[in-house]
Design a protein around this motif. Structure first.
Motif, PDB file in Angstrom:
ATOM      1  N   VAL A  80       0.850  -1.204   0.000  1.00  0.00           N
ATOM      2  CA  VAL A  80       0.000   0.000   0.000  1.00  0.00           C
ATOM      3  C   VAL A  80       0.882   1.249   0.000  1.00  0.00           C
ATOM      4  N   GLN A  81       1.009   1.851  -1.157  1.00  0.00           N
ATOM      5  CA  GLN A  81       1.913   2.991  -1.305  1.00  0.00           C
ATOM      6  C   GLN A  81       1.193   4.287  -1.665  1.00  0.00           C
ATOM      7  N   GLU A  82       0.213   4.200  -2.562  1.00  0.00           N
ATOM      8  CA  GLU A  82      -0.548   5.369  -2.983  1.00  0.00           C
ATOM      9  C   GLU A  82      -2.027   5.007  -3.006  1.00  0.00           C
ATOM     10  N   ILE A  83      -2.888   5.997  -2.833  1.00  0.00           N
ATOM     11  CA  ILE A  83      -4.324   5.732  -2.748  1.00  0.00           C
ATOM     12  C   ILE A  83      -4.845   5.050  -4.004  1.00  0.00           C
ATOM     13  N   ALA A  84      -4.574   5.619  -5.171  1.00  0.00           N
ATOM     14  CA  ALA A  84      -5.085   5.039  -6.416  1.00  0.00           C
ATOM     15  C   ALA A  84      -4.540   3.630  -6.620  1.00  0.00           C
ATOM     16  N   GLN A  85      -3.290   3.428  -6.263  1.00  0.00           N
ATOM     17  CA  GLN A  85      -2.667   2.106  -6.421  1.00  0.00           C
ATOM     18  C   GLN A  85      -3.342   1.067  -5.549  1.00  0.00           C
ATOM     19  N   VAL A  86      -3.677   1.427  -4.301  1.00  0.00           N
ATOM     20  CA  VAL A  86      -4.321   0.475  -3.391  1.00  0.00           C
ATOM     21  C   VAL A  86      -5.722   0.123  -3.878  1.00  0.00           C
ATOM     22  N   VAL A  87      -6.468   1.126  -4.317  1.00  0.00           N
ATOM     23  CA  VAL A  87      -7.823   0.883  -4.828  1.00  0.00           C
ATOM     24  C   VAL A  87      -7.767  -0.063  -6.032  1.00  0.00           C
ATOM     25  N   LYS A  88      -6.797   0.158  -6.915  1.00  0.00           N
ATOM     26  CA  LYS A  88      -6.649  -0.721  -8.089  1.00  0.00           C
ATOM     27  C   LYS A  88      -6.261  -2.133  -7.661  1.00  0.00           C
ATOM     28  N   LEU A  89      -5.385  -2.259  -6.687  1.00  0.00           N
ATOM     29  CA  LEU A  89      -4.952  -3.578  -6.222  1.00  0.00           C
ATOM     30  C   LEU A  89      -6.123  -4.362  -5.628  1.00  0.00           C
ATOM     31  N   THR A  90      -6.881  -3.745  -4.749  1.00  0.00           N
ATOM     32  CA  THR A  90      -8.004  -4.457  -4.138  1.00  0.00           C
ATOM     33  C   THR A  90      -9.093  -4.755  -5.176  1.00  0.00           C
ATOM     34  N   TYR A  91      -9.267  -3.854  -6.123  1.00  0.00           N
ATOM     35  CA  TYR A  91     -10.221  -4.078  -7.217  1.00  0.00           C
ATOM     36  C   TYR A  91      -9.823  -5.322  -8.014  1.00  0.00           C
ATOM     37  N   ASP A  92      -8.552  -5.416  -8.360  1.00  0.00           N
ATOM     38  CA  ASP A  92      -8.072  -6.558  -9.148  1.00  0.00           C
ATOM     39  C   ASP A  92      -8.169  -7.859  -8.365  1.00  0.00           C
TER      40      ASP A  92
END
Length: 665
Positions: free
Chosen positions: A121-133
């Motif tokens: 978990v490094q950036e907000i958009a990155q975390v949202v994309k990771l959990t989405y995937d």
């Protein structure tokens, strides 16, 4: 000939895969380690892919996977058909985007959960994309349902995502209790849960409801609300209600209580020798209260021996005879927690790769034993770091299924219990886990509007204001601010200097006009850049007040997530030397101030149990618990604890907090 040799007939290839699987199962049944599983697995990329596609899971095996939650902290893919690292042990490539191999694992195995760490978990958009995937891969499984995505976001010492609102931790909330009751337990955990849900995380491994009755406890310490069972119970139940009101599963931990231990279960197997009356009165009391008043979705077990609750023995993988830990105890998980305490939620293990388990059980043994004990979810039972590990995990699932089925046939466990456990997991998933209908882009926008917004940051500062605790005052406070012309700061690093200067300036501005404020001179000693010289002694001599800071805590792997494969890099000689160096320099500077009769104010954060060696050199000691320093929108370094402390020092405010634990004399 060479070309024909590289093309095995289909029948031969299938035979090779099945033979590999059978050999691996035989090794697992004999209690071999994960390394053995991997050695039985084909090493080249095509064979690993073939193995993962060839193995077909029965319904029972898919349900076994549903009862497992994996970490995806690191993953090192093959490069041009060859491993990118010598072994999984060397893999340090953080998973911030979901690799195809892990997506396939989620889809094909029906694995029940994923645990995220700070590396993920490094950036907000990155975390949202990771959990989405992750969830997109989950709904492609045979089960067709999203899975549990968990993270340790307790606040304070254990907070995995630095971009979220930070807070000062449970002991700070405990310090606010005499004046504010459960207000901050509710407000803080509501904010944490809102932010987790916005990120796509549906399970928080919090709150800690261990009653901290041992001053030498390295792993709980400031993570506890305090030493009063009733106070811990009320604050814990309020935290659970606040988290779950936001649609996130809360997790009470660490059952049946980790508060009176001096061994870190990340590194060994602790033991609590309380009698049953003390266990009921102290250790179990917060769990009993929360089950009655908050109905937590999950309770996490502790890798701790409790002889008064279960004095049965097991034989470790090295042949040593030891008392069974709570995580593997049917008496504790099924008879006590399910039966006597009537807990209806999910029982999850603490991480099974912690030394309190992994040093004594093989991976298969650990999972089977905890399932038989009554756990619904085996957390981090198997490391997946490479494509080879993905194939090995498939074999691992089958090995666990085979062993558990044998134990069912022997009468050690009932199939009906297993089916009830699956139904329980599915019921809580339906209650708390949903897939948003919003586009990924909209989910990112929503998360950015929620994470660390102004209202949440204000709540963080409000807790710091309510928690700051005056531990010592040799008639120095309140200060006569108009008489102060020179301040001298002693800090560990440049970031602390900036945050402390900002806090001091803001506090003084409420008492002095701009002209008066401009006349105050601030000198400093920064430990990572300044050498102690005659000049620094002169600065202390000329100062009206010395204000020093210190961060004091006992090292524990909990700060990193408890991964045993990180042990060599944690608490390194260089890190320990850095801490010792600042401690020595601080004492040196305070000793000089004492010799020169310059008053000293010490602002401490961290453990109150470790402060004596510094407080003896100070006239005033203010404690902020697990304060953090963050960058605001203007890139200004902000410390909520420094802000709260400087308001007490310069603005004639009173420290509101009351220490929720008793210190040694």
């Amino acid at each position: 000939m060479a070309k024909r040799a590289n093309k095995l007939p289909q029948k031969t290839a299938t035979y090779f895969v099945v033979s590999t699987f059978i050999i691996a199962l035989m090794a697992l049944s004999a209690g071999q380690s994960q390394a053995t599983i991997k050695n039985m697995t084909p090493n080249n990329k095509s064979s690993s892919t073939l193995l993962s596609k060839t193995l077909v899971f029965s319904k029972f095996e898919r349900q076994i996977a549903e009862k497992m939650s994996l970490d995806i902290r690191y993953f090192c893919p093959d490069i041009n058909g060859k491993p990118s690292v010598p072994t999984a042990k060397h893999c340090r490539q953080a998973v911030t985007e979901l690799p195809q191999a892990l997506a396939q694992l989620i889809s094909t195995t029906n694995v029940g959960g994923i645990v995220l760490f700070s590396e993920n978990v490094q950036e907000i958009a990155q975390v949202v994309k990771l959990t989405y995937d992750i969830q997109q891969a989950a709904v492609k499984s045979d089960q067709g349902q999203p899975l549990i995505i968990s993270m340790d976001q307790e606040g304070g010492r254990v907070a995995r995502f630095a971009k979220m609102t930070g807070f000062a931790g449970n002991m700070a909330i405990g310090a606010s209790y005499p004046q504010h009751g459960v207000h901050f337990a509710t407000q803080v955990n509501s904010v944490i849960a809102k932010e987790l849900k916005a990120l796509g995380i549906n399970n928080n491994y919090a709150p800690v409801v261990d009653v901290n009755t041992n001053v030498d406890n390295p792993v709980i310490n400031t993570r506890s609300f305090g030493e009063s069972p009733q106070q811990v119970a009320e604050l814990g139940a309020s935290a659970v209600n606040a988290i779950q009101a936001q649609g996130v599963m809360a997790t009470l931990k660490h059952f049946p209580g980790h508060g009176d231990t001096h061994v870190d279960s990340h590194l060994g197997l602790p033991r609590v020798d309380h009698d049953r009356a003390s266990i009921d009165k102290i250790d179990l009391a917060p769990f009993v209260w929360a089950i009655k008043h908050a109905k937590p979705a999950m309770i996490m077990t502790a890798h701790i021996q409790y002889p008064a609750l279960d004095d049965s023995f097991f034989v470790s993988r090295s042949g040593e005879k030891l008392i069974r830990p709570a995580t593997m105890s049917r008496k504790i998980l099924t008879h006590l927690l399910r039966g006597e305490m009537a807990f209806e939620g999910i029982i999850a293990t603490d991480a099974l790769d912690m030394a309190g388990i992994s040093h004594f059980f093989s991976e298969v043994e650990a999972v089977v034993e905890t399932f038989i004990a009554g756990a619904d979810l085996a957390v981090m039972p198997f490391k997946v770091r490479t494509p080879e590990d993905v194939a090995a995990f498939n074999i691992f699932i089958k090995a666990v299924a085979k062993e558990l089925n044998q134990r069912i046939e022997q009468g050690d466990y009932q199939l009906a219990e297993f089916e009830q456990s699956i139904a329980r997991l599915n019921d809580y998933k339906k209650q708390y886990i949903t897939i948003s209908n919003d586009s990924l882009a909209q989910q990112v926008l929503t998360a950015k509007a929620i994470i660390a917004n102004e209202q949440h940051i204000n709540t963080e500062q409000a807790l710091a204001d309510a928690a700051v605790t005056l531990l010592k005052n040799n008639q120095l406070l309140p200060l006569n601010v108009s008489a102060i012309k020179r301040l001298h700061f002693v800090v560990a690093n440049q970031q602390e200097l900036v945050a402390l200067t900002y806090a001091a300036t803001n506090a003084l501005a409420t008492k002095l006009c701009s002209i008066e404020l401009a006349t105050i001179k601030i000198s400093h000693f920064v430990a990572d850049t300044t050498k102690a010289t005659v000049e620094t002694e002169l600065l202390i001599n000329n100062a009206d007040i010395v204000i020093a800071t210190v961060d004091i805590k006992t090292a524990s792997l909990v700060d990193l997530g408890g991964m045993d494969d990180l042990t060599p890099s944690y608490g390194s000689a260089a890190q320990q030397q850095q801490k010792l160096s600042y401690g020595s320099l601080l004492k040196q500077q305070l000793t000089v101030a004492n010799k020169l009769n310059t008053p000293v104010i010490l602002i401490a954060k961290g453990s109150p149990f470790l402060i004596n060696e510094y407080s003896n050199l100070a006239d005033v000691v203010l404690l902020n618990f697990d304060d953090r320093i963050y960058q605001d929108n203007h890139q200004q370094a902000i410390s909520p604890g420094f802000n709260a402390s400087l308001q007490v020092i310069f603005n004639e405010g009173k420290a509101q907090g009351k220490l929720p634990v008793t210190l040694k004399n």
